[in-house]
Scaffold this active site. Structure first.
Site, PDB file in Angstrom:
ATOM      1  N   THR A 293      -5.826  66.992  30.714  1.00 25.72           N
ATOM      2  CA  THR A 293      -6.000  65.544  30.821  1.00 25.72           C
ATOM      3  C   THR A 293      -7.379  65.237  31.406  1.00 25.72           C
ATOM      4  O   THR A 293      -8.084  66.122  31.877  1.00 25.72           O
ATOM      5  CB  THR A 293      -4.928  64.908  31.754  1.00 25.72           C
ATOM      6  OG1 THR A 293      -5.048  65.476  33.065  1.00 25.72           O
ATOM      7  CG2 THR A 293      -3.521  65.134  31.218  1.00 25.72           C
TER       8      THR A 293
ATOM      9  N   TYR B 182     -11.954  57.299  50.921  1.00 24.40           N
ATOM     10  CA  TYR B 182     -12.349  58.384  50.027  1.00 24.40           C
ATOM     11  C   TYR B 182     -13.366  59.316  50.685  1.00 24.40           C
ATOM     12  O   TYR B 182     -12.990  60.345  51.234  1.00 24.40           O
ATOM     13  CB  TYR B 182     -12.873  57.848  48.688  1.00 24.40           C
ATOM     14  CG  TYR B 182     -12.718  58.873  47.582  1.00 24.40           C
ATOM     15  CD1 TYR B 182     -11.656  58.806  46.700  1.00 24.40           C
ATOM     16  CD2 TYR B 182     -13.605  59.934  47.453  1.00 24.40           C
ATOM     17  CE1 TYR B 182     -11.478  59.756  45.710  1.00 24.40           C
ATOM     18  CE2 TYR B 182     -13.439  60.890  46.479  1.00 24.40           C
ATOM     19  CZ  TYR B 182     -12.382  60.804  45.609  1.00 24.40           C
ATOM     20  OH  TYR B 182     -12.210  61.767  44.650  1.00 24.40           O
TER      21      TYR B 182
ATOM     22  N   TYR C  17     -16.111  63.256  43.095  1.00 29.37           N
ATOM     23  CA  TYR C  17     -16.396  61.825  43.100  1.00 29.37           C
ATOM     24  C   TYR C  17     -16.862  61.438  44.500  1.00 29.37           C
ATOM     25  O   TYR C  17     -16.377  61.986  45.494  1.00 29.37           O
ATOM     26  CB  TYR C  17     -15.135  61.035  42.721  1.00 29.37           C
ATOM     27  CG  TYR C  17     -15.324  59.536  42.724  1.00 29.37           C
ATOM     28  CD1 TYR C  17     -16.114  58.916  41.764  1.00 29.37           C
ATOM     29  CD2 TYR C  17     -14.715  58.735  43.690  1.00 29.37           C
ATOM     30  CE1 TYR C  17     -16.300  57.544  41.767  1.00 29.37           C
ATOM     31  CE2 TYR C  17     -14.893  57.358  43.705  1.00 29.37           C
ATOM     32  CZ  TYR C  17     -15.681  56.769  42.737  1.00 29.37           C
ATOM     33  OH  TYR C  17     -15.871  55.402  42.736  1.00 29.37           O
TER      34      TYR C  17
ATOM     35  N   ALA D  60      -6.369  68.974  39.340  1.00 31.04           N
ATOM     36  CA  ALA D  60      -5.962  67.816  40.133  1.00 31.04           C
ATOM     37  C   ALA D  60      -4.472  67.960  40.413  1.00 31.04           C
ATOM     38  O   ALA D  60      -3.646  67.726  39.546  1.00 31.04           O
ATOM     39  CB  ALA D  60      -6.241  66.521  39.383  1.00 31.04           C
TER      40      ALA D  60
ATOM     41  N   THR E 140      -7.273  57.532  36.243  1.00 28.82           N
ATOM     42  CA  THR E 140      -6.489  58.757  36.098  1.00 28.82           C
ATOM     43  C   THR E 140      -5.207  58.571  36.900  1.00 28.82           C
ATOM     44  O   THR E 140      -5.073  57.632  37.689  1.00 28.82           O
ATOM     45  CB  THR E 140      -7.239  59.983  36.640  1.00 28.82           C
ATOM     46  OG1 THR E 140      -7.412  59.837  38.068  1.00 28.82           O
ATOM     47  CG2 THR E 140      -8.603  60.151  35.973  1.00 28.82           C
TER      48      THR E 140
ATOM     49  N   LYS F 192     -13.664  67.334  49.447  1.00 27.05           N
ATOM     50  CA  LYS F 192     -14.803  67.386  48.524  1.00 27.05           C
ATOM     51  C   LYS F 192     -16.038  67.986  49.198  1.00 27.05           C
ATOM     52  O   LYS F 192     -16.853  68.643  48.535  1.00 27.05           O
ATOM     53  CB  LYS F 192     -15.100  65.985  47.998  1.00 27.05           C
ATOM     54  CG  LYS F 192     -13.973  65.378  47.168  1.00 27.05           C
ATOM     55  CD  LYS F 192     -13.578  66.249  45.991  1.00 27.05           C
ATOM     56  CE  LYS F 192     -12.507  65.594  45.141  1.00 27.05           C
ATOM     57  NZ  LYS F 192     -12.061  66.462  44.019  1.00 27.05           N
TER      58      LYS F 192
ATOM     59  N   PHE G  38      -0.835  73.165  33.790  1.00 26.07           N
ATOM     60  CA  PHE G  38       0.582  73.272  34.127  1.00 26.07           C
ATOM     61  C   PHE G  38       1.261  72.015  33.589  1.00 26.07           C
ATOM     62  O   PHE G  38       1.226  70.965  34.217  1.00 26.07           O
ATOM     63  CB  PHE G  38       0.758  73.382  35.645  1.00 26.07           C
ATOM     64  CG  PHE G  38       2.098  73.945  36.073  1.00 26.07           C
ATOM     65  CD1 PHE G  38       3.020  74.407  35.160  1.00 26.07           C
ATOM     66  CD2 PHE G  38       2.416  74.007  37.416  1.00 26.07           C
ATOM     67  CE1 PHE G  38       4.244  74.933  35.566  1.00 26.07           C
ATOM     68  CE2 PHE G  38       3.642  74.529  37.846  1.00 26.07           C
ATOM     69  CZ  PHE G  38       4.549  74.994  36.902  1.00 26.07           C
ATOM     70  N   GLU G  39       1.862  72.117  32.406  1.00 21.25           N
ATOM     71  CA  GLU G  39       2.482  70.976  31.749  1.00 21.25           C
ATOM     72  C   GLU G  39       3.900  71.324  31.311  1.00 21.25           C
ATOM     73  O   GLU G  39       4.292  72.495  31.280  1.00 21.25           O
ATOM     74  CB  GLU G  39       1.651  70.540  30.537  1.00 21.25           C
ATOM     75  CG  GLU G  39       0.229  70.109  30.867  1.00 21.25           C
ATOM     76  CD  GLU G  39       0.149  68.805  31.653  1.00 21.25           C
ATOM     77  OE1 GLU G  39       1.182  68.129  31.804  1.00 21.25           O
ATOM     78  OE2 GLU G  39      -0.956  68.475  32.125  1.00 21.25           O
TER      79      GLU G  39
END
Length: 399
Positions: A51, A236, A226, A141, A277, A245, A74-75
């Site tokens: 994705t 963030y 990000y 993610a 997302t 991050k 991992f789906e």
């Protein structure tokens, strides 16, 4: 079955196979309409490939560079009355499109944090790819991670650091604008978030690939990150996610030295722009900022989604034939259009004005909501969602 969106909070528990397939085809068409990247990578491993930026990277590599790709994710497949996950349908569509054009594409489904999946990936590389991998994209993610040695499960946390924080946010589904209070994280929560979202697993992947001698000379690895504007810093950049991050950036510097010594390779963090997302929808304050940002960037023609961002990363940063441009922290920046001073000044001016009565006029809430549902194959005008759809779809390389 007839498949409709079922949203619970910031998660959609259903996905539409035909909508996901068309989403992938739209992204492929976007890349086909761009200039090819003749000096791009030829064998690309994408960790977190199903994705968002990971899938966009796979599409740009395959259809912009004619690269062979291996994707790790991992789906879940469809089972009974449950649809497959969006990433499953995305990958099925991507692999089928690659088959149609005789482009190598294979996938590995499992926990990328585990040693078993790392070894399975290495075994596939050794079997199929002589000369090794020349680009490794790290785009995981996940809200949690199981330590491969201790078995301990670490859970990430969306909190501030140092002191509590009050601001406002929007529920992108209902459109409700509300005040929000975010508590400061304790040391354990900060550490756990870094364990999940920092650079430790990226380091383990590169260590394993180097030890197995499956990286090509000059191999590059890129992890996505990000930063965003000062408006979102408390939750963030200066929050638990931001601490993770920073660890990712520290890891990039270590890996850059390591790869340079081992194979004259490089490691970078690429700082991308704000997009919709599943992960970003869960972060307080960010959805409201996104709705304002989208309206302004669409109005001035600078808006980009994942696929346009990653094309620019490949075509204008990584594979130009020149030295890769980086900032003073060795980061590749493709977020410059979002952080344009005029855009950010306008958002700051609008922030105090936006509320439940003004949000429809001041922001692109509808666009953000559509983008969220698009992630799962919904809100497309070219699909009749009252018609039956086949939920069981195979991923060719996993048959």
């Amino acid at each position: 079955m007839i498949i409709k969106p079922k949203a619970r909070g910031f998660i959609c528990t259903t996905a539409h196979p035909d909508g996901c397939r068309l989403n992938i085809q739209d992204q492929i068409n976007t890349i086909k309409n761009q200039a090819a990247i003749p000096d791009g990578p030829k064998k690309v491993l994408i960790i977190g490939a199903s994705t968002g930026y990971g899938m966009a990277s796979r599409i740009v590599a395959a259809f912009g560079c004619r690269a062979q790709t291996i994707g790790v994710f991992f789906e879940k497949a469809a089972a009974g009355k449950r649809t497959a996950s969006a990433g499953w349908y995305n990958t099925a569509a991507f692999e089928q499109a690659c088959q149609d054009e005789s482009i190598y594409a294979k996938s590995i489904n499992g926990d990328a944090f585990s040693r078993e999946i790392k070894q399975q990936t290495i075994d596939l590389i050794k079997k199929d790819w002589q000369g090794g991998v020349d680009l490794v994209i790290y785009s995981l993610a996940s809200p949690r991670r199981t330590d491969p040695d201790s078995g301990q499960v670490f859970q990430s946390t969306l909190k501030t650091i140092g002191q509590a924080y009050d601001n406002k946010t929007v529920d992108i589904i209902s459109g409700d604008v509300s005040d929000i209070h975010i508590d400061a994280a304790n040391p354990e929560e900060i550490e756990n978030t870094t364990k999940v979202m920092g650079g430790e697993d990226w380091q383990l992947w590169i260590d394993a690939l180097l030890e197995a001698d499956v990286l090509a000379p000059g191999a590059t690895t890129v992890a996505y990150s990000y930063i965003g504007p000062a408006l979102t810093y408390p939750i963030y950049r200066h929050g638990t996610i931001g601490r993770a991050k920073l660890d990712l950036e520290k890891t990039a510097r270590t890996l850059n030295q390591q790869l340079n010594a081992a194979c004259q390779g490089h490691a970078y963090v690429a700082v991308n722009k704000c997009v919709v997302t599943q992960a970003s929808a869960a972060i307080p304050v960010v959805p409201l900022y996104t709705a304002l940002l989208f309206k302004l960037m669409k109005a001035n023609g600078s808006h980009e989604d994942c696929i346009e961002q990653i094309y620019r990363l490949f075509a204008q940063r990584l594979y130009t034939g020149n030295t890769v441009p980086v900032d003073d922290e060795n980061r590749i920046r493709i977020d410059e259009r979002e952080l344009d001073d005029t855009i950010q000044s306008e958002i700051e001016a609008l922030w105090s004005q936006v509320n439940a009565q003004t949000i429809e006029n001041l922001s692109d809430l509808h666009g953000v909501r559509d983008a969220f549902y698009n992630l799962f194959g919904f809100s497309r005008s070219d699909i009749d969602y009252e018609k039956e759809a086949k939920a069981e779809v195979d991923i060719p390389s996993l048959r």
